[in-house]
Design an enzyme around this catalytic site. Structure first.
Site, PDB file in Angstrom:
ATOM      1  N   TYR A   1       0.824  -1.206   0.000  1.00  0.00           N
ATOM      2  CA  TYR A   1       0.000   0.000   0.000  1.00  0.00           C
ATOM      3  C   TYR A   1       0.858   1.256   0.000  1.00  0.00           C
ATOM      4  CZ  TYR A   1       0.682   0.856   5.043  1.00  0.00           C
ATOM      5  OH  TYR A   1       1.220   1.134   6.274  1.00  0.00           O
ATOM      6  N   CYS A   2       0.221   2.354  -0.376  1.00  0.00           N
ATOM      7  CA  CYS A   2       0.865   3.668  -0.357  1.00  0.00           C
ATOM      8  C   CYS A   2      -0.181   4.678   0.125  1.00  0.00           C
ATOM      9  CB  CYS A   2       1.420   4.020  -1.740  1.00  0.00           C
ATOM     10  SG  CYS A   2       0.170   4.125  -3.033  1.00  0.00           S
ATOM     11  N   ARG A   3      -0.179   5.876  -0.405  1.00  0.00           N
ATOM     12  CA  ARG A   3      -1.182   6.868  -0.007  1.00  0.00           C
ATOM     13  C   ARG A   3      -2.454   6.731  -0.823  1.00  0.00           C
ATOM     14  NH1 ARG A   3      -3.705  11.318  -1.111  1.00  0.00           N
ATOM     15  NH2 ARG A   3      -2.709  11.596  -3.099  1.00  0.00           N
TER      16      ARG A   3
END
Length: 132
Positions: free
Chosen positions: A92-94
């Site tokens: 995941y990231c933003r």
């Protein structure tokens, strides 16, 4: 001559559509939604939750028990921090852009069970701040 141009345009169009469908099908198989990810994280052992944002973003807020390997160093750090290429990894990231790129990089490096969780902005469950 007009017939040749028409056939060429049609062939190019078909190839573009085929390429899009092929790549989007693969990408959708590599995605996991937050509900399914949370269920699997709660029930299965050994899943690695990988955050590919910056250190500053991670310290501000991250999913518990996730590890940080920023996207810009992933190619170098992955083999050190993720030595088992068979382990299941949720990335995941933003917002989902960096996680998608990270999944592709990990697959190219030989990891076999990598899923794009997308952005933490879509994660409706608990997050924490700081190092842990």
């Amino acid at each position: 001559m007009n017939q040749t141009i028409s056939i060429t345009i049609m062939v190019v169009g078909i190839l573009l559509i085929w390429t899009y469908l092929k790549s989007s099908g693969t990408a959708s198989k590599l995605r996991i939604d937050p509900t399914e990810a949370k269920k699997r994280l709660d029930m299965e052992k050994g899943i690695t939750l990988l955050d590919v944002r910056t250190r500053e973003e991670y310290l501000e807020n991250h999913i518990p028990k996730s590890i940080l390997i920023p996207l810009n160093v992933l190619a170098i750090e992955a083999s050190k921090k993720l030595p088992d290429k068979q382990v299941t990894i949720f990335v995941y990231c933003r917002s989902g852009n960096r996680s998608s790129a990270a999944v592709k990089r990990l697959l190219k490096q030989g990891y076999t069970s990598v899923f794009d969780l997308g952005g933490i902005i879509r994660w409706p469950y608990k997050t924490v701040s700081g190092k842990k």
